[in-house]
Design a protein around this motif. Structure first.
Motif, PDB file in Angstrom:
ATOM      1  N   MET A 212       0.859  -1.177   0.000  1.00  8.11           N
ATOM      2  CA  MET A 212       0.000   0.000   0.000  1.00  8.11           C
ATOM      3  C   MET A 212       0.897   1.229   0.000  1.00  8.11           C
ATOM      4  SD  MET A 212      -2.741   1.513   2.741  1.00  8.11           S
ATOM      5  CE  MET A 212      -1.469   2.333   3.683  1.00  8.11           C
ATOM      6  N   LEU A 213       0.693   2.097  -0.989  1.00  8.21           N
ATOM      7  CA  LEU A 213       1.430   3.353  -1.069  1.00  8.21           C
ATOM      8  C   LEU A 213       0.441   4.484  -0.838  1.00  8.21           C
ATOM      9  CD1 LEU A 213       2.466   1.690  -4.074  1.00  8.21           C
ATOM     10  CD2 LEU A 213       4.372   2.956  -3.148  1.00  8.21           C
ATOM     11  N   GLN A 214       0.705   5.304   0.153  1.00  7.56           N
ATOM     12  CA  GLN A 214      -0.187   6.422   0.449  1.00  7.56           C
ATOM     13  C   GLN A 214       0.569   7.724   0.251  1.00  7.56           C
ATOM     14  OE1 GLN A 214      -1.762   6.555   4.444  1.00  7.56           O
ATOM     15  NE2 GLN A 214      -3.388   7.938   3.825  1.00  7.56           N
TER      16      GLN A 214
ATOM     17  N   VAL B 128       4.977   3.893   2.493  1.00 10.90           N
ATOM     18  CA  VAL B 128       4.964   2.567   1.868  1.00 10.90           C
ATOM     19  C   VAL B 128       4.795   1.511   2.951  1.00 10.90           C
ATOM     20  CG1 VAL B 128       6.227   0.977   0.365  1.00 10.90           C
ATOM     21  CG2 VAL B 128       6.632   3.443   0.180  1.00 10.90           C
ATOM     22  N   GLN B 129       3.869   0.573   2.726  1.00  7.89           N
ATOM     23  CA  GLN B 129       3.670  -0.529   3.670  1.00  7.89           C
ATOM     24  C   GLN B 129       3.567  -1.849   2.920  1.00  7.89           C
ATOM     25  OE1 GLN B 129       0.139   0.070   6.006  1.00  7.89           O
ATOM     26  NE2 GLN B 129       1.114   1.536   7.369  1.00  7.89           N
ATOM     27  N   LEU B 130       4.320  -2.843   3.378  1.00  7.26           N
ATOM     28  CA  LEU B 130       4.140  -4.222   2.936  1.00  7.26           C
ATOM     29  C   LEU B 130       3.150  -4.827   3.902  1.00  7.26           C
ATOM     30  CD1 LEU B 130       4.978  -6.734   1.232  1.00  7.26           C
ATOM     31  CD2 LEU B 130       6.714  -7.159   2.984  1.00  7.26           C
ATOM     32  N   GLN B 131       2.052  -5.369   3.384  1.00 10.22           N
ATOM     33  CA  GLN B 131       0.982  -5.878   4.235  1.00 10.22           C
ATOM     34  C   GLN B 131       0.591  -7.299   3.849  1.00 10.22           C
ATOM     35  OE1 GLN B 131      -2.371  -3.279   3.704  1.00 10.22           O
ATOM     36  NE2 GLN B 131      -1.433  -1.593   4.835  1.00 10.22           N
ATOM     37  N   TYR B 132       0.129  -8.053   4.864  1.00 10.56           N
ATOM     38  CA  TYR B 132      -0.535  -9.325   4.596  1.00 10.56           C
ATOM     39  C   TYR B 132      -1.908  -9.021   4.002  1.00 10.56           C
ATOM     40  CZ  TYR B 132       2.760 -11.837   7.659  1.00 10.56           C
ATOM     41  OH  TYR B 132       3.875 -12.390   8.227  1.00 10.56           O
ATOM     42  N   THR B 133      -2.403  -9.903   3.162  1.00  8.52           N
ATOM     43  CA  THR B 133      -3.741  -9.730   2.589  1.00  8.52           C
ATOM     44  C   THR B 133      -4.812 -10.475   3.377  1.00  8.52           C
ATOM     45  OG1 THR B 133      -3.350 -11.566   1.071  1.00  8.52           O
ATOM     46  CG2 THR B 133      -2.902  -9.347   0.234  1.00  8.52           C
ATOM     47  N   ASP B 134      -4.427 -11.154   4.437  1.00 10.32           N
ATOM     48  CA  ASP B 134      -5.357 -11.949   5.241  1.00 10.32           C
ATOM     49  C   ASP B 134      -6.452 -11.054   5.842  1.00 10.32           C
ATOM     50  OD1 ASP B 134      -6.708 -13.574   7.031  1.00 10.32           O
ATOM     51  OD2 ASP B 134      -4.891 -14.392   7.951  1.00 10.32           O
ATOM     52  N   PRO B 135      -7.721 -11.226   5.430  1.00  5.39           N
ATOM     53  CA  PRO B 135      -8.798 -10.369   5.934  1.00  5.39           C
ATOM     54  C   PRO B 135      -9.152 -10.615   7.403  1.00  5.39           C
ATOM     55  CG  PRO B 135      -9.699 -12.092   4.550  1.00  5.39           C
ATOM     56  CD  PRO B 135      -8.205 -12.217   4.476  1.00  5.39           C
ATOM     57  N   ASP B 136      -8.677 -11.727   7.960  1.00  6.60           N
ATOM     58  CA  ASP B 136      -8.980 -12.034   9.353  1.00  6.60           C
ATOM     59  C   ASP B 136      -8.082 -11.277  10.338  1.00  6.60           C
ATOM     60  OD1 ASP B 136     -10.983 -13.785   8.549  1.00  6.60           O
ATOM     61  OD2 ASP B 136      -9.592 -15.476   8.431  1.00  6.60           O
ATOM     62  N   LEU B 137      -6.990 -10.696   9.830  1.00  4.35           N
ATOM     63  CA  LEU B 137      -6.099  -9.931  10.693  1.00  4.35           C
ATOM     64  C   LEU B 137      -6.599  -8.501  10.851  1.00  4.35           C
ATOM     65  CD1 LEU B 137      -2.593 -10.972   9.299  1.00  4.35           C
ATOM     66  CD2 LEU B 137      -3.626 -11.693  11.450  1.00  4.35           C
ATOM     67  N   LYS B 138      -6.363  -7.907  12.016  1.00  4.69           N
ATOM     68  CA  LYS B 138      -6.672  -6.493  12.221  1.00  4.69           C
ATOM     69  C   LYS B 138      -5.723  -5.674  11.345  1.00  4.69           C
ATOM     70  CE  LYS B 138      -8.179  -7.095  16.960  1.00  4.69           C
ATOM     71  NZ  LYS B 138      -7.878  -6.852  18.370  1.00  4.69           N
ATOM     72  N   SER B 139      -6.137  -4.482  10.959  1.00  2.00           N
ATOM     73  CA  SER B 139      -5.335  -3.688  10.030  1.00  2.00           C
ATOM     74  C   SER B 139      -3.926  -3.409  10.557  1.00  2.00           C
ATOM     75  CB  SER B 139      -6.041  -2.383   9.666  1.00  2.00           C
ATOM     76  OG  SER B 139      -6.266  -1.615  10.814  1.00  2.00           O
ATOM     77  N   ARG B 140      -3.781  -3.181  11.856  1.00  2.00           N
ATOM     78  CA  ARG B 140      -2.439  -2.910  12.388  1.00  2.00           C
ATOM     79  C   ARG B 140      -1.571  -4.169  12.410  1.00  2.00           C
ATOM     80  NH1 ARG B 140      -5.477  -2.719  17.334  1.00  2.00           N
ATOM     81  NH2 ARG B 140      -4.821  -4.433  18.680  1.00  2.00           N
ATOM     82  N   ASP B 141      -2.195  -5.345  12.461  1.00  2.00           N
ATOM     83  CA  ASP B 141      -1.441  -6.601  12.463  1.00  2.00           C
ATOM     84  C   ASP B 141      -1.050  -7.041  11.052  1.00  2.00           C
ATOM     85  OD1 ASP B 141      -1.672  -6.707  15.225  1.00  2.00           O
ATOM     86  OD2 ASP B 141      -3.479  -7.962  15.162  1.00  2.00           O
ATOM     87  N   ARG B 142      -1.606  -6.425  10.049  1.00  2.00           N
ATOM     88  CA  ARG B 142      -1.281  -6.774   8.659  1.00  2.00           C
ATOM     89  C   ARG B 142       0.055  -6.203   8.207  1.00  2.00           C
ATOM     90  NH1 ARG B 142      -7.010  -5.484   5.756  1.00  2.00           N
ATOM     91  NH2 ARG B 142      -8.216  -7.017   6.911  1.00  2.00           N
ATOM     92  N   VAL B 143       0.503  -5.124   8.837  1.00  2.00           N
ATOM     93  CA  VAL B 143       1.714  -4.423   8.392  1.00  2.00           C
ATOM     94  C   VAL B 143       2.955  -5.247   8.733  1.00  2.00           C
ATOM     95  CG1 VAL B 143       3.098  -2.327   8.593  1.00  2.00           C
ATOM     96  CG2 VAL B 143       0.600  -2.180   8.643  1.00  2.00           C
ATOM     97  N   VAL B 144       3.742  -5.576   7.703  1.00  2.00           N
ATOM     98  CA  VAL B 144       4.972  -6.338   7.866  1.00  2.00           C
ATOM     99  C   VAL B 144       6.150  -5.379   7.983  1.00  2.00           C
ATOM    100  CG1 VAL B 144       6.491  -8.057   6.810  1.00  2.00           C
ATOM    101  CG2 VAL B 144       4.012  -8.269   6.569  1.00  2.00           C
ATOM    102  N   LYS B 145       6.234  -4.402   7.080  1.00  2.00           N
ATOM    103  CA  LYS B 145       7.258  -3.361   7.152  1.00  2.00           C
ATOM    104  C   LYS B 145       6.721  -2.089   6.531  1.00  2.00           C
ATOM    105  CE  LYS B 145      10.767  -5.717   5.006  1.00  2.00           C
ATOM    106  NZ  LYS B 145      11.972  -5.918   4.182  1.00  2.00           N
ATOM    107  N   LYS B 146       7.360  -0.976   6.901  1.00  2.00           N
ATOM    108  CA  LYS B 146       6.900   0.311   6.399  1.00  2.00           C
ATOM    109  C   LYS B 146       8.072   1.276   6.271  1.00  2.00           C
ATOM    110  CE  LYS B 146       5.362   1.510  11.045  1.00  2.00           C
ATOM    111  NZ  LYS B 146       4.224   1.901  11.859  1.00  2.00           N
ATOM    112  N   SER B 147       7.878   2.285   5.421  1.00  2.00           N
ATOM    113  CA  SER B 147       8.909   3.290   5.182  1.00  2.00           C
ATOM    114  C   SER B 147       8.261   4.528   4.574  1.00  2.00           C
ATOM    115  CB  SER B 147       9.962   2.728   4.219  1.00  2.00           C
ATOM    116  OG  SER B 147      10.965   3.679   3.963  1.00  2.00           O
ATOM    117  N   ASP B 148       8.939   5.654   4.680  1.00  2.00           N
ATOM    118  CA  ASP B 148       8.502   6.884   4.019  1.00  2.00           C
ATOM    119  C   ASP B 148       9.537   7.269   2.979  1.00  2.00           C
ATOM    120  OD1 ASP B 148       6.018   7.683   5.318  1.00  2.00           O
ATOM    121  OD2 ASP B 148       7.237   7.861   7.124  1.00  2.00           O
ATOM    122  N   LYS B 149       9.083   7.654   1.801  1.00  2.00           N
ATOM    123  CA  LYS B 149       9.960   8.055   0.705  1.00  2.00           C
ATOM    124  C   LYS B 149       9.571   9.442   0.217  1.00  2.00           C
ATOM    125  CE  LYS B 149      12.220   4.327   0.909  1.00  2.00           C
ATOM    126  NZ  LYS B 149      13.539   4.400   1.499  1.00  2.00           N
TER     127      LYS B 149
END
Length: 100
Positions: A38-40, A58-79
């Motif tokens: 996800m790029l915002q 930039v966030q790398l996220q799991y696509t698993d819909p059963d996870l809460k949104s904050r638990d989906r984030v694997v890594k993140k960065s700002d560019k």
């Protein structure tokens, strides 16, 4: 080209993965895979008559819909540009999908 000529819209892709945009958020990858990017765009600057992204989260996220949104984030960065963000996104997504 033939499909586009017949009036069909071809999906936008980057390095073999689909791109989807909703307002200031760009999703890179497929929801059928384990991961998606996800790029915002959080900040823009005017350049002539265009608004250019000057800060992209930039966030790398799991696509698993059963996870809460904050638990989906694997890594993140700002560019500081969309180019830098897409460069990092492509590497992160390829590595995550290859690792399983």
């Amino acid at each position: 080209m033939a499909a586009a000529a017949k009036g069909k819209k071809l999906p936008l892709e980057y390095k073999g993965h689909p791109l989807r945009r909703k307002d200031n958020i760009i999703y890179y990858g497929s929801m059928s895979d384990k991961y998606i990017i996800m790029l915002q765009v959080t900040e823009t600057k005017a350049l002539d008559d265009l608004n250019m992204a000057s800060r992209v989260h930039v966030q790398l996220q799991y696509t698993d819909p059963d996870l809460k949104s904050r638990d989906r984030v694997v890594k993140k960065s700002d560019k500081t540009s969309l180019y830098e963000a897409m460069d990092v996104a492509a590497v992160w997504l390829e590595r995550a999908l290859a690792a399983g």
